[in-house]
Write a protein that holds these residues in place. Structure first.
Motif, PDB file in Angstrom:
ATOM      1  N   SER A  74     -95.535  73.469 -96.190  1.00  0.00           N
ATOM      2  CA  SER A  74     -94.339  74.294 -96.331  1.00  0.00           C
ATOM      3  C   SER A  74     -93.118  73.402 -96.207  1.00  0.00           C
ATOM      4  N   GLY A  75     -91.982  73.964 -96.519  1.00  0.00           N
ATOM      5  CA  GLY A  75     -90.740  73.212 -96.459  1.00  0.00           C
ATOM      6  C   GLY A  75     -90.013  73.275 -97.787  1.00  0.00           C
ATOM      7  N   PHE A  76     -88.990  72.463 -97.922  1.00  0.00           N
ATOM      8  CA  PHE A  76     -88.163  72.435 -99.125  1.00  0.00           C
ATOM      9  C   PHE A  76     -88.065  70.999 -99.618  1.00  0.00           C
ATOM     10  N   VAL A  77     -88.403  70.780-100.892  1.00  0.00           N
ATOM     11  CA  VAL A  77     -88.297  69.449-101.494  1.00  0.00           C
ATOM     12  C   VAL A  77     -87.330  69.507-102.668  1.00  0.00           C
ATOM     13  N   ASP A  78     -86.955  68.338-103.163  1.00  0.00           N
ATOM     14  CA  ASP A  78     -85.955  68.256-104.222  1.00  0.00           C
ATOM     15  C   ASP A  78     -86.514  68.489-105.623  1.00  0.00           C
ATOM     16  N   THR A  79     -87.788  68.125-105.842  1.00  0.00           N
ATOM     17  CA  THR A  79     -88.337  68.214-107.194  1.00  0.00           C
ATOM     18  C   THR A  79     -89.742  68.805-107.202  1.00  0.00           C
ATOM     19  N   ALA A  80     -90.141  69.305-108.357  1.00  0.00           N
ATOM     20  CA  ALA A  80     -91.503  69.813-108.537  1.00  0.00           C
ATOM     21  C   ALA A  80     -92.513  68.676-108.396  1.00  0.00           C
ATOM     22  N   GLU A  81     -92.108  67.477-108.780  1.00  0.00           N
ATOM     23  CA  GLU A  81     -92.987  66.313-108.644  1.00  0.00           C
ATOM     24  C   GLU A  81     -93.322  66.065-107.169  1.00  0.00           C
ATOM     25  N   GLN A  82     -92.334  66.197-106.292  1.00  0.00           N
ATOM     26  CA  GLN A  82     -92.573  66.001-104.859  1.00  0.00           C
ATOM     27  C   GLN A  82     -93.534  67.062-104.321  1.00  0.00           C
ATOM     28  N   LYS A  83     -93.366  68.289-104.770  1.00  0.00           N
ATOM     29  CA  LYS A  83     -94.254  69.377-104.346  1.00  0.00           C
ATOM     30  C   LYS A  83     -95.687  69.089-104.779  1.00  0.00           C
ATOM     31  N   ALA A  84     -95.879  68.717-106.030  1.00  0.00           N
ATOM     32  CA  ALA A  84     -97.211  68.441-106.554  1.00  0.00           C
ATOM     33  C   ALA A  84     -97.835  67.230-105.869  1.00  0.00           C
ATOM     34  N   ARG A  85     -97.027  66.207-105.629  1.00  0.00           N
ATOM     35  CA  ARG A  85     -97.540  64.993-104.979  1.00  0.00           C
ATOM     36  C   ARG A  85     -97.958  65.274-103.544  1.00  0.00           C
ATOM     37  N   ALA A  86     -97.219  66.093-102.828  1.00  0.00           N
ATOM     38  CA  ALA A  86     -97.585  66.452-101.455  1.00  0.00           C
ATOM     39  C   ALA A  86     -98.953  67.126-101.432  1.00  0.00           C
ATOM     40  N   GLU A  87     -99.187  68.029-102.370  1.00  0.00           N
ATOM     41  CA  GLU A  87    -100.489  68.701-102.441  1.00  0.00           C
ATOM     42  C   GLU A  87    -101.591  67.707-102.788  1.00  0.00           C
ATOM     43  N   GLN A  88    -101.317  66.824-103.716  1.00  0.00           N
ATOM     44  CA  GLN A  88    -102.302  65.820-104.125  1.00  0.00           C
ATOM     45  C   GLN A  88    -102.686  64.935-102.931  1.00  0.00           C
ATOM     46  N   VAL A  96    -110.187  67.666 -95.225  1.00  0.00           N
ATOM     47  CA  VAL A  96    -109.439  68.802 -95.768  1.00  0.00           C
ATOM     48  C   VAL A  96    -110.381  69.623 -96.650  1.00  0.00           C
ATOM     49  N   THR A  97    -110.483  70.917 -96.344  1.00  0.00           N
ATOM     50  CA  THR A  97    -111.368  71.789 -97.129  1.00  0.00           C
ATOM     51  C   THR A  97    -110.597  72.615 -98.151  1.00  0.00           C
ATOM     52  N   ALA A  98    -109.312  72.857 -97.910  1.00  0.00           N
ATOM     53  CA  ALA A  98    -108.480  73.623 -98.840  1.00  0.00           C
ATOM     54  C   ALA A  98    -107.022  73.303 -98.540  1.00  0.00           C
ATOM     55  N   VAL A  99    -106.172  73.498 -99.564  1.00  0.00           N
ATOM     56  CA  VAL A  99    -104.730  73.274 -99.397  1.00  0.00           C
ATOM     57  C   VAL A  99    -103.988  74.482 -99.951  1.00  0.00           C
ATOM     58  N   THR A 100    -103.097  75.030 -99.141  1.00  0.00           N
ATOM     59  CA  THR A 100    -102.183  76.081 -99.585  1.00  0.00           C
ATOM     60  C   THR A 100    -100.805  75.461 -99.651  1.00  0.00           C
ATOM     61  N   ASN A 101    -100.252  75.415-100.857  1.00  0.00           N
ATOM     62  CA  ASN A 101     -98.961  74.752-101.050  1.00  0.00           C
ATOM     63  C   ASN A 101     -97.850  75.801-101.111  1.00  0.00           C
ATOM     64  N   ASN A 102     -97.177  75.993 -99.998  1.00  0.00           N
ATOM     65  CA  ASN A 102     -96.055  76.931 -99.909  1.00  0.00           C
ATOM     66  C   ASN A 102     -94.716  76.203 -99.913  1.00  0.00           C
ATOM     67  N   ILE A 103     -94.697  74.999-100.437  1.00  0.00           N
ATOM     68  CA  ILE A 103     -93.454  74.227-100.507  1.00  0.00           C
ATOM     69  C   ILE A 103     -92.562  74.864-101.577  1.00  0.00           C
ATOM     70  N   SER A 104     -91.286  74.946-101.259  1.00  0.00           N
ATOM     71  CA  SER A 104     -90.303  75.450-102.224  1.00  0.00           C
ATOM     72  C   SER A 104     -89.481  74.289-102.756  1.00  0.00           C
ATOM     73  N   VAL A 105     -89.160  74.373-104.035  1.00  0.00           N
ATOM     74  CA  VAL A 105     -88.312  73.364-104.653  1.00  0.00           C
ATOM     75  C   VAL A 105     -86.874  73.874-104.566  1.00  0.00           C
ATOM     76  N   LYS A 106     -85.988  73.052-104.041  1.00  0.00           N
ATOM     77  CA  LYS A 106     -84.587  73.429-103.908  1.00  0.00           C
ATOM     78  C   LYS A 106     -83.984  73.641-105.293  1.00  0.00           C
ATOM     79  N   ALA A 107     -83.131  74.644-105.401  1.00  0.00           N
ATOM     80  CA  ALA A 107     -82.427  74.889-106.662  1.00  0.00           C
ATOM     81  C   ALA A 107     -81.385  73.805-106.846  1.00  0.00           C
ATOM     82  N   ALA A 108     -81.268  73.319-108.073  1.00  0.00           N
ATOM     83  CA  ALA A 108     -80.264  72.287-108.367  1.00  0.00           C
ATOM     84  C   ALA A 108     -78.858  72.873-108.232  1.00  0.00           C
ATOM     85  N   ALA A 109     -77.973  72.108-107.632  1.00  0.00           N
ATOM     86  CA  ALA A 109     -76.579  72.560-107.466  1.00  0.00           C
ATOM     87  C   ALA A 109     -75.876  72.507-108.818  1.00  0.00           C
ATOM     88  N   GLU A 110     -75.106  73.503-109.092  1.00  0.00           N
ATOM     89  CA  GLU A 110     -74.406  73.564-110.386  1.00  0.00           C
ATOM     90  C   GLU A 110     -73.056  72.950-110.304  1.00  0.00           C
TER      91      GLU A 110
END
Length: 110
Positions: A74-88, A96-110
């Motif tokens: 869980s937590g907040f990361v800057d990119t989808a790549e970071q989220k996917a890499r954390a799970e990997q 580790v028998t299973a992984v639940t990835n509840n990480i959220s990707v921060k919305a880009a500032a406009e």
């Protein structure tokens, strides 16, 4: 004679302690046994260590919780790549028998 009596008493004490630990700390579906708790703590540490060493994941942004070998991220990361890499990374850790990835990707500032 006194030495053997002390050793016998010590063995009885140790055996009694071990027996009470093994019978009083069994895990259930919602509670960990003592051994599971120690194993899960080791898994959590291994996952966090691997994330710290990784150049993509920002380990301080990711929380890792382990219950009976199931890792929850869980937590907040800057990119989808970071989220996917954390799970990997978590999936690659021994135990580790299973992984639940509840990480959220921060919305880009406009």
């Amino acid at each position: 004679m006194k030495t053997s009596l002390k050793i016998t008493a010590l063995l009885a004490l140790l055996t009694g302690g071990v027996l009470s630990l093994s019978t009083g700390c069994a895990g259930t579906a919602t509670q960990q046994s003592t051994g599971e708790y120690v194993d899960d703590a080791a898994i959590t540490t291994k996952v966090k260590t691997a994330m710290v060493r990784d150049e993509v994941v920002r380990a301080m942004q990711v929380d890792v919780t382990t219950f009976k070998g199931n890792v929850q991220l869980s937590g907040f990361v800057d990119t989808a790549e970071q989220k996917a890499r954390a799970e990997q990374i978590a999936r690659g850790v021994n135990g580790v028998t299973a992984v639940t990835n509840n990480i959220s990707v921060k919305a880009a500032a406009e």
